[in-house]
Design a protein around this motif. Sequence first.
Motif, PDB file in Angstrom:
ATOM      1  N   ALA A  82       2.612   3.395 -13.250  1.00 14.32           N
ATOM      2  CA  ALA A  82       3.872   3.042 -13.900  1.00 14.32           C
ATOM      3  C   ALA A  82       3.645   2.530 -15.315  1.00 14.32           C
ATOM      4  CB  ALA A  82       4.609   1.995 -13.068  1.00 14.32           C
ATOM      5  N   ASN A  83       2.506   1.859 -15.531  1.00 11.79           N
ATOM      6  CA  ASN A  83       2.219   1.282 -16.844  1.00 11.79           C
ATOM      7  C   ASN A  83       1.445   2.233 -17.757  1.00 11.79           C
ATOM      8  OD1 ASN A  83       3.442  -1.154 -16.211  1.00 11.79           O
ATOM      9  ND2 ASN A  83       1.572  -2.008 -15.350  1.00 11.79           N
ATOM     10  N   LEU A  97       0.822  -1.204   0.000  1.00  2.00           N
ATOM     11  CA  LEU A  97       0.000   0.000   0.000  1.00  2.00           C
ATOM     12  C   LEU A  97       0.858   1.257   0.000  1.00  2.00           C
ATOM     13  CD1 LEU A  97      -2.868  -0.920   2.513  1.00  2.00           C
ATOM     14  CD2 LEU A  97      -2.986  -0.849   0.016  1.00  2.00           C
ATOM     15  N   ASP A  98       2.039   1.177   0.610  1.00  2.00           N
ATOM     16  CA  ASP A  98       2.924   2.334   0.709  1.00  2.00           C
ATOM     17  C   ASP A  98       3.919   2.425  -0.445  1.00  2.00           C
ATOM     18  OD1 ASP A  98       1.672   3.035   3.037  1.00  2.00           O
ATOM     19  OD2 ASP A  98       3.159   2.122   4.360  1.00  2.00           O
ATOM     20  N   GLU A  99       3.871   1.474  -1.366  1.00  2.00           N
ATOM     21  CA  GLU A  99       4.788   1.478  -2.510  1.00  2.00           C
ATOM     22  C   GLU A  99       4.594   2.749  -3.333  1.00  2.00           C
ATOM     23  OE1 GLU A  99       7.407   1.074  -5.196  1.00  2.00           O
ATOM     24  OE2 GLU A  99       7.273  -0.552  -3.708  1.00  2.00           O
ATOM     25  N   PRO A 100       5.655   3.573  -3.485  1.00  4.00           N
ATOM     26  CA  PRO A 100       5.493   4.835  -4.214  1.00  4.00           C
ATOM     27  C   PRO A 100       5.233   4.638  -5.701  1.00  4.00           C
ATOM     28  CG  PRO A 100       7.804   4.473  -3.659  1.00  4.00           C
ATOM     29  CD  PRO A 100       7.013   3.400  -2.947  1.00  4.00           C
ATOM     30  N   GLU A 101       5.738   3.552  -6.282  1.00  2.86           N
ATOM     31  CA  GLU A 101       5.544   3.293  -7.703  1.00  2.86           C
ATOM     32  C   GLU A 101       4.320   2.398  -7.896  1.00  2.86           C
ATOM     33  OE1 GLU A 101       7.115   4.577 -10.251  1.00  2.86           O
ATOM     34  OE2 GLU A 101       8.432   5.772  -8.968  1.00  2.86           O
ATOM     35  N   GLN A 102       3.173   2.995  -8.042  1.00  4.23           N
ATOM     36  CA  GLN A 102       1.949   2.242  -8.235  1.00  4.23           C
ATOM     37  C   GLN A 102       1.921   1.646  -9.641  1.00  4.23           C
ATOM     38  OE1 GLN A 102      -0.802   2.000  -5.668  1.00  4.23           O
ATOM     39  NE2 GLN A 102       1.182   2.271  -4.710  1.00  4.23           N
TER      40      GLN A 102
END
Length: 207
Positions: A183-184, A174-179
């Motif tokens: 990104a895609n 949930l905290d990953e900055p690169e969603q």
Amino acid sequence: MTDQRSESEAKSGNELLTLMGNTLATWQGVEHTIADIYLVFFRPKRADAASVALYAVRTFEARLAIVNALITFFCSTKHKEKWGDLYILARKRSKSRNAIAHGLVMLHGKHPNREYLIGQSIYDISNFPDPPLKNRFYNVKELREMCGLFLSITAELDAFRATLADDLELRAKLDEPEQQVLANEAAYPLKMQSPPALQPPPRSSLS
């Protein structure tokens, strides 16, 4: 029209109707707890938007599927395994709830000792032979047990919700900055690219 029910039949009817209300009220705990689990995946400042999206989905089965997808993608293996059992149980119990909410109430037996029952199937006339079979209907005792089952699964779901705070894998994703969706976006544009407008053909000098 004169009420031809005996005192015991009237009591049976009142008890069944009361328990139908109790059953639906206890089921609300299941639905609210599923919503609470859903909100774990969203920031507190986004709770209103997330709730509006969830309740725009009208059926419980579809909302449950949304929560299932979130848990399957974000949670640890331990929590996914625990949720799997709860997911199956909630789906199974929802069928009972639907029968109570939409089923057919009827009198079974012979006067003056008839008993009020409610169908296990939702208005499926093929399941109601003449005379009706009692084992295809819920009685007062079964509704009372159903209330207890709904309260029990609500408690289990809420206990599961509380354990999600300790799921480090969930928190990390949930905290990953690169969603992933963002990104895609470059590879799979979210907006359609409209073709350029065609220029009108030149006017003929002969016109």
